[in-house]
Motif scaffolding. Structure first.
Motif, PDB file in Angstrom:
ATOM      1  N   PHE B  68       0.826  -1.204   0.000  1.00 47.80           N
ATOM      2  CA  PHE B  68       0.000   0.000   0.000  1.00 47.80           C
ATOM      3  C   PHE B  68       0.864   1.260   0.000  1.00 47.80           C
ATOM      4  CE2 PHE B  68      -2.964   3.073   2.036  1.00 47.80           C
ATOM      5  CZ  PHE B  68      -3.957   3.011   1.073  1.00 47.80           C
ATOM      6  N   PHE B  69       2.062   1.133   0.558  1.00 52.29           N
ATOM      7  CA  PHE B  69       2.950   2.299   0.614  1.00 52.29           C
ATOM      8  C   PHE B  69       3.906   2.385  -0.566  1.00 52.29           C
ATOM      9  CE2 PHE B  69       1.776   1.502   5.001  1.00 52.29           C
ATOM     10  CZ  PHE B  69       1.364   2.753   5.404  1.00 52.29           C
ATOM     11  N   THR B  70       4.138   1.232  -1.240  1.00 54.27           N
ATOM     12  CA  THR B  70       5.185   1.247  -2.264  1.00 54.27           C
ATOM     13  C   THR B  70       4.641   1.158  -3.681  1.00 54.27           C
ATOM     14  OG1 THR B  70       5.385  -1.128  -2.015  1.00 54.27           O
ATOM     15  CG2 THR B  70       6.924   0.231  -0.767  1.00 54.27           C
ATOM     16  N   LYS B  71       3.405   0.741  -3.844  1.00 52.24           N
ATOM     17  CA  LYS B  71       2.872   0.604  -5.197  1.00 52.24           C
ATOM     18  C   LYS B  71       2.279   1.910  -5.683  1.00 52.24           C
ATOM     19  CE  LYS B  71       1.680  -4.038  -6.535  1.00 52.24           C
ATOM     20  NZ  LYS B  71       0.576  -4.968  -6.822  1.00 52.24           N
ATOM     21  N   LYS B  72       2.292   2.054  -6.986  1.00 56.50           N
ATOM     22  CA  LYS B  72       1.658   3.249  -7.533  1.00 56.50           C
ATOM     23  C   LYS B  72       0.157   3.031  -7.644  1.00 56.50           C
ATOM     24  CE  LYS B  72       5.873   4.508  -9.516  1.00 56.50           C
ATOM     25  NZ  LYS B  72       6.894   3.902 -10.345  1.00 56.50           N
ATOM     26  N   THR B  73      -0.542   4.125  -7.724  1.00 56.88           N
ATOM     27  CA  THR B  73      -1.992   4.034  -7.837  1.00 56.88           C
ATOM     28  C   THR B  73      -2.356   3.471  -9.204  1.00 56.88           C
ATOM     29  OG1 THR B  73      -2.025   6.061  -6.573  1.00 56.88           O
ATOM     30  CG2 THR B  73      -4.093   5.338  -7.519  1.00 56.88           C
ATOM     31  N   MET B  74      -3.256   2.508  -9.224  1.00 59.79           N
ATOM     32  CA  MET B  74      -3.685   1.975 -10.522  1.00 59.79           C
ATOM     33  C   MET B  74      -5.137   1.532 -10.438  1.00 59.79           C
ATOM     34  SD  MET B  74      -1.403  -1.451 -10.446  1.00 59.79           S
ATOM     35  CE  MET B  74       0.017  -0.886  -9.544  1.00 59.79           C
ATOM     36  N   TYR B 114      -8.018   4.403 -10.227  1.00 57.66           N
ATOM     37  CA  TYR B 114      -7.288   4.993  -9.080  1.00 57.66           C
ATOM     38  C   TYR B 114      -7.562   4.290  -7.752  1.00 57.66           C
ATOM     39  CZ  TYR B 114      -7.789   8.696 -12.539  1.00 57.66           C
ATOM     40  OH  TYR B 114      -7.837   9.384 -13.699  1.00 57.66           O
ATOM     41  N   ALA B 115      -8.318   3.204  -7.772  1.00 54.93           N
ATOM     42  CA  ALA B 115      -8.699   2.618  -6.488  1.00 54.93           C
ATOM     43  C   ALA B 115      -7.836   1.415  -6.132  1.00 54.93           C
ATOM     44  CB  ALA B 115     -10.169   2.222  -6.503  1.00 54.93           C
ATOM     45  N   GLY B 116      -6.904   1.047  -7.003  1.00 59.72           N
ATOM     46  CA  GLY B 116      -6.088  -0.126  -6.713  1.00 59.72           C
ATOM     47  C   GLY B 116      -4.635   0.246  -6.496  1.00 59.72           C
ATOM     48  N   GLY B 117      -3.852  -0.774  -6.127  1.00 56.31           N
ATOM     49  CA  GLY B 117      -2.431  -0.542  -5.905  1.00 56.31           C
ATOM     50  C   GLY B 117      -2.188   0.200  -4.604  1.00 56.31           C
ATOM     51  N   GLY B 118      -1.147   1.049  -4.603  1.00 56.33           N
ATOM     52  CA  GLY B 118      -0.793   1.750  -3.360  1.00 56.33           C
ATOM     53  C   GLY B 118      -0.854   3.245  -3.539  1.00 56.33           C
ATOM     54  N   ILE B 119      -0.253   3.934  -2.602  1.00 61.54           N
ATOM     55  CA  ILE B 119      -0.338   5.396  -2.648  1.00 61.54           C
ATOM     56  C   ILE B 119       1.043   6.038  -2.564  1.00 61.54           C
ATOM     57  CG2 ILE B 119      -2.685   5.622  -1.781  1.00 61.54           C
ATOM     58  CD1 ILE B 119      -1.458   6.098   1.002  1.00 61.54           C
ATOM     59  N   ILE B 120       2.050   5.385  -3.143  1.00 63.92           N
ATOM     60  CA  ILE B 120       3.375   5.990  -3.107  1.00 63.92           C
ATOM     61  C   ILE B 120       3.371   7.339  -3.840  1.00 63.92           C
ATOM     62  CG2 ILE B 120       4.137   4.633  -5.115  1.00 63.92           C
ATOM     63  CD1 ILE B 120       6.439   5.760  -2.306  1.00 63.92           C
ATOM     64  N   GLY B 121       2.623   7.401  -4.937  1.00 60.42           N
ATOM     65  CA  GLY B 121       2.567   8.651  -5.711  1.00 60.42           C
ATOM     66  C   GLY B 121       2.047   9.815  -4.891  1.00 60.42           C
ATOM     67  N   VAL B 124       4.551  10.756  -2.009  1.00 62.17           N
ATOM     68  CA  VAL B 124       5.722  11.486  -2.498  1.00 62.17           C
ATOM     69  C   VAL B 124       5.329  12.891  -2.936  1.00 62.17           C
ATOM     70  CG1 VAL B 124       7.359  11.602  -4.405  1.00 62.17           C
ATOM     71  CG2 VAL B 124       7.093   9.495  -3.116  1.00 62.17           C
ATOM     72  N   GLY B 125       4.213  12.989  -3.659  1.00 60.67           N
ATOM     73  CA  GLY B 125       3.770  14.295  -4.140  1.00 60.67           C
ATOM     74  C   GLY B 125       3.517  15.258  -2.996  1.00 60.67           C
ATOM     75  N   THR B 126       2.797  14.770  -1.984  1.00 65.33           N
ATOM     76  CA  THR B 126       2.506  15.629  -0.845  1.00 65.33           C
ATOM     77  C   THR B 126       3.785  16.071  -0.156  1.00 65.33           C
ATOM     78  OG1 THR B 126       0.292  14.793  -0.437  1.00 65.33           O
ATOM     79  CG2 THR B 126       1.464  15.647   1.459  1.00 65.33           C
ATOM     80  N   LYS B 308      -0.991   9.133 -12.044  1.00 66.27           N
ATOM     81  CA  LYS B 308       0.280   9.343 -12.709  1.00 66.27           C
ATOM     82  C   LYS B 308       1.105   8.086 -12.503  1.00 66.27           C
ATOM     83  CE  LYS B 308       3.780  12.955 -13.032  1.00 66.27           C
ATOM     84  NZ  LYS B 308       3.748  13.396 -14.411  1.00 66.27           N
ATOM     85  N   ASP B 309       1.701   7.617 -13.597  1.00 68.39           N
ATOM     86  CA  ASP B 309       2.422   6.346 -13.508  1.00 68.39           C
ATOM     87  C   ASP B 309       3.791   6.492 -12.897  1.00 68.39           C
ATOM     88  OD1 ASP B 309       0.337   5.112 -14.654  1.00 68.39           O
ATOM     89  OD2 ASP B 309       1.121   5.270 -16.698  1.00 68.39           O
ATOM     90  N   LYS B 310       4.359   7.696 -13.031  1.00 71.28           N
ATOM     91  CA  LYS B 310       5.757   7.838 -12.613  1.00 71.28           C
ATOM     92  C   LYS B 310       5.902   8.881 -11.531  1.00 71.28           C
ATOM     93  CE  LYS B 310       7.977   6.246 -16.782  1.00 71.28           C
ATOM     94  NZ  LYS B 310       8.551   6.618 -18.058  1.00 71.28           N
ATOM     95  N   LEU B 311       6.843   8.625 -10.667  1.00 74.45           N
ATOM     96  CA  LEU B 311       7.190   9.616  -9.652  1.00 74.45           C
ATOM     97  C   LEU B 311       7.965  10.740 -10.340  1.00 74.45           C
ATOM     98  CD1 LEU B 311       8.273   7.186  -6.813  1.00 74.45           C
ATOM     99  CD2 LEU B 311       6.082   8.313  -7.157  1.00 74.45           C
ATOM    100  N   PRO B 312       7.988  11.925  -9.719  1.00 77.54           N
ATOM    101  CA  PRO B 312       8.588  13.087 -10.396  1.00 77.54           C
ATOM    102  C   PRO B 312       9.997  12.811 -10.913  1.00 77.54           C
ATOM    103  CG  PRO B 312       7.524  13.797  -8.385  1.00 77.54           C
ATOM    104  CD  PRO B 312       7.414  12.310  -8.421  1.00 77.54           C
ATOM    105  N   TRP B 313      10.825  12.161 -10.088  1.00 81.67           N
ATOM    106  CA  TRP B 313      12.215  11.977 -10.525  1.00 81.67           C
ATOM    107  C   TRP B 313      12.350  10.880 -11.565  1.00 81.67           C
ATOM    108  CZ3 TRP B 313      10.798  11.387  -5.332  1.00 81.67           C
ATOM    109  CH2 TRP B 313      10.646  10.068  -4.889  1.00 81.67           C
ATOM    110  N   GLU B 314      11.357  10.001 -11.633  1.00 81.31           N
ATOM    111  CA  GLU B 314      11.436   8.954 -12.658  1.00 81.31           C
ATOM    112  C   GLU B 314      11.126   9.517 -14.034  1.00 81.31           C
ATOM    113  OE1 GLU B 314      10.025   5.154  -9.946  1.00 81.31           O
ATOM    114  OE2 GLU B 314       8.557   6.207 -11.206  1.00 81.31           O
ATOM    115  N   ASP B 315      10.391  10.597 -14.043  1.00 82.95           N
ATOM    116  CA  ASP B 315       9.913  11.130 -15.312  1.00 82.95           C
ATOM    117  C   ASP B 315      10.773  12.294 -15.812  1.00 82.95           C
ATOM    118  OD1 ASP B 315       8.195  10.712 -17.300  1.00 82.95           O
ATOM    119  OD2 ASP B 315       6.528  11.872 -16.466  1.00 82.95           O
TER     120      ASP B 315
END
Lengths: 272, 387
Positions: B68-74, B114-121, B124-126, B308-315
């Motif tokens: 939940f903490f490491t996956k991206k939202t999907m 947006y209801a699956g996966g985790g909330i790493i995005g 990190v954004g916040t 968003k699929d990618k974290l800021p630094w990945e993109d």
């Protein structure tokens, strides 16, 4: 420094022989509200070098205000203004446009009514004035700290705990620390604004002893509410009432043989 | 007067029952309202914890649902198996499952964005928004407070400035959002370092020889910078007020002592005022920033996107300055906006519950922990600096 004259550290500073006026105030009027009402009115007096001069008078008579004029602490009040007259210190008009209040205050130290050491170590408190002047050399600071603490009769009490907080000291010790802090920058004149009013009689006695000793090195101007204190510590006394200088003379004369009725009434306790 | 009467009469008796009842009633009313507020807090936090805690915990080691903490939202997939059992899995797991069992029966397949996966995005954004906001608002806010409290002449102008700052605190957050959108996002005055200027938007672009990049004045677009600065502007009134309070709390004696020793105004402020105001400034500012960090409106037009699929630094593209510039002009997910999307924007469905409560719970933990850190810091400082 020695008994007969008062000098600045720097070579170009003027020297004033003892008993010659080091401060001369000429027809000074001062206002806290840009000249609408004058808190001080037409005050003229000369303060001799190497002596202790006391300002006495009832609350609100302007004695503290006059003291704060001497090192321009009144600059902190936006609406403060010298309306007429001049203050010459070491021959220089201190309100002249080319006088920097910061430089002036390095020569004229001040001790406040409520002892106000910084919440730092004892050492840092005394070294503060030198540090703001850019002196950070350890051995110079060490020497100045020891010298100042010795002069202010605090060294033997605090030498083993210089790095502990100054706020751990007693009230009287804190006030002596403030005196040490003031004399560490080697001013020529030390202004004291009711330095004992927050202290008990024993601490007061120690400060008074200290003033007598400091007199050898500094010209001292002291504001006090306590008339016995004025007789004990001062050579000359000025009595103020309602913003005016009523009488200024040798302390023995003011208390023993005042020329003006108001002074007599005040020193004998009939009012004030 | 006969003696027996004076002995039997209690001189300290209440003068009247009525008075006693009135007094008790007053106390009762105040107490009741206080407990009502407490009850509200307990119910809200309790409900969030009850429904949110199971999302981030799991039954086997390490007991924390790290995904939940490491996956991206999907997207979340919900379907019934041949046995009629309802299964929910995010896109990653769903495709893996399909690959492994190509013949599996899938009935009633539904998807929820947006209801699956985790909330790493969103996390990190916040965090990044808060960091940008903190740097800018602390720097600007403390400077302004020092100027207002220590340097500015007292008078009508100063009162007018204070009044307008206070008014700023009352401006609705959506207005800040619109201001940010107009100013930081769409106006072309703000430059970016880029190899490929957007010539349509750019006022002009300055070639940066010898690299083949440009300093292009094309605005920041919906980005971390725009969002962080919008939050900073919103936090400013609170921070300035808090800093001024802390500066005022420093005894006047410290300033006088310092100045009387020949310190310049700035030396006085730096050595005799700021160190003693710092704890208050820090705590109050962090609390102010925590508040704006929870805002949705200011970032929904300026920084936040739903998915968003990618974290800021990945993109981020390019190297060095260009990389930093590109990273900071990325749009991001953010927790408050994410919560708004999964609860407010999507049609409600039981399938969303995990994501909703999980996100809210994590968000709450985050905000509380920042506040706790600031309180802890203040206590530490206070112990060291007492007068």
């Amino acid at each position: 420094m020695n008994d007969s004259s008062v000098t600045l550290d720097s070579a170009d500073a003027p020297v004033v022989a003892a008993n010659e006026p080091i401060i001369s105030i000429d027809d000074l009027s001062f206002s806290y509200d840009l000249g609408k009402t004058n808190t001080l009115r037409n005050i003229s007096l000369d303060i001799p070098a190497g002596k202790v001069t006391a300002f006495i008078g009832p609350s609100g008579c302007g004695k503290s205000t006059l003291l704060r004029c001497l090192n321009r602490m009144n600059d902190l009040v936006d609406t403060a203004k010298v309306t007429t007259g001049k203050i010459n210190i070491l021959g220089q008009d201190i309100n002249a446009p080319d006088v920097e209040a910061i430089e002036l205050r390095k020569h004229i130290g001040m001790v406040f009514q409520k002892y106000n050491p910084f919440p730092k170590s004892i050492y840092e408190n005394v070294a503060y004035g030198l540090r703001v002047q850019g002196i950070n050399n350890k051995s110079v600071l060490d020497q100045a700290v020891e010298e100042s603490l010795q002069k202010s009769a605090l060294w033997s009490e605090v030498k083993d705990r210089l790095n502990t907080s100054a706020l751990g000291l007693s009230g009287g010790q804190q006030q002596r620390l403030c005196i040490a802090r003031t004399i560490a920058v080697k001013p020529q004149i030390v202004l004291m604004d009711e330095p004992c009013s927050a202290l008990d009689p024993i601490a007061t006695a120690r400060i008074e002893e200290l003033i007598a000793e400091l007199q050898q090195d500094f010209t001292i101007v002291i504001v006090t509410h306590n008339m016995q204190q004025a007789t004990r510590v001062s050579d000359r006394t000025a009595f103020f009432y309602l913003g005016e200088l009523i009488e200024y003379d040798e302390t023995t004369n003011i208390f023993g043989n005042p020329k003006i009725k108001q002074t007599e009434d005040y020193v004998s306790g009939r009012f004030g | 007067m006969p003696e027996s009467k004076t002995v039997s009469k209690n001189p300290f008796r209440a003068s009247s029952r009525k008075q006693k009842v009135k007094d008790g009633l007053g106390v009762g009313v105040f107490a009741i309202f206080t407990y009502i507020i407490m009850a509200c807090a307990v119910v809200i936090i309790g409900k969030i914890t009850l429904d949110g805690l199971p999302v981030i915990l799991k039954s086997e080691a390490p007991f924390i649902n790290t995904e939940f903490f490491t996956k991206k939202t999907m997207t979340l997939n919900q379907f019934d198996t041949a046995e009629g059992e309802m299964v929910r899995m995010d896109n990653d797991d769903f495709y893996a499952f399909r690959e492994k069992n190509p013949d599996a029966v899938i009935n009633n397949h539904k998807t929820f964005s947006y209801a699956g996966g985790g909330i790493i995005g969103p996390i990190v954004g916040t965090f990044m928004l808060v960091i940008v906001c903190m740097i800018v608002s602390l720097f600007v806010g403390i400077s302004a407070a020092i100027y207002l409290n220590e340097y500015a002449r007292k008078g009508k102008t100063l009162n007018a400035i204070r009044l307008s700052i206070m008014n700023l605190a009352g401006v609705p957050s959506i207005v800040y959002g619109l201001f940010g959108a107009a100013f930081f996002v769409h106006s072309p005055f703000f430059p970016v370092f880029t190899n490929t200027p957007d010539w349509e938007k750019a006022l002009f672009a300055m070639p940066l020889w010898p690299t083949d990049g440009y300093l292009s004045f094309q605005g920041w677009g919906e980005s971390l910078l725009a969002g962080g600065l919008t939050l900073a502007v919103m936090a400013l009134p609170v921070i300035i007020a808090a800093c001024e309070e802390s500066l005022k709390a420093v005894p006047k004696g410290f300033r006088e002592a310092s100045l009387a020793l020949g310190a310049t105004k700035w030396q006085c402020i730096r050595t005799a005022v700021l160190p003693y105001a710092a704890p208050g400034i820090l705590t109050a500012s962090v609390l102010g920033i925590t508040r704006v960090a929870g805002e949705t409106a200011p970032i929904m037009f300026t920084a936040a996107v739903a998915g968003k699929d990618k974290l800021p630094w990945e993109d981020a593209q390019g190297t060095g300055l260009y990389w930093i510039s590109d990273m900071m002009t990325q749009s991001v997910q953010a927790l408050p906006y994410h919560i708004y999307v999964v609860t407010g924007k999507l049609p409600d469905d039981p399938a969303l519950k995990n994501m909703q409560y999980g996100s809210v719970f994590v968000f709450l933990l985050l905000v509380i922990s920042i506040a706790m850190v600031s309180v802890f810091l203040r206590a530490r400082f206070r112990k060291k600096l007492k007068w």
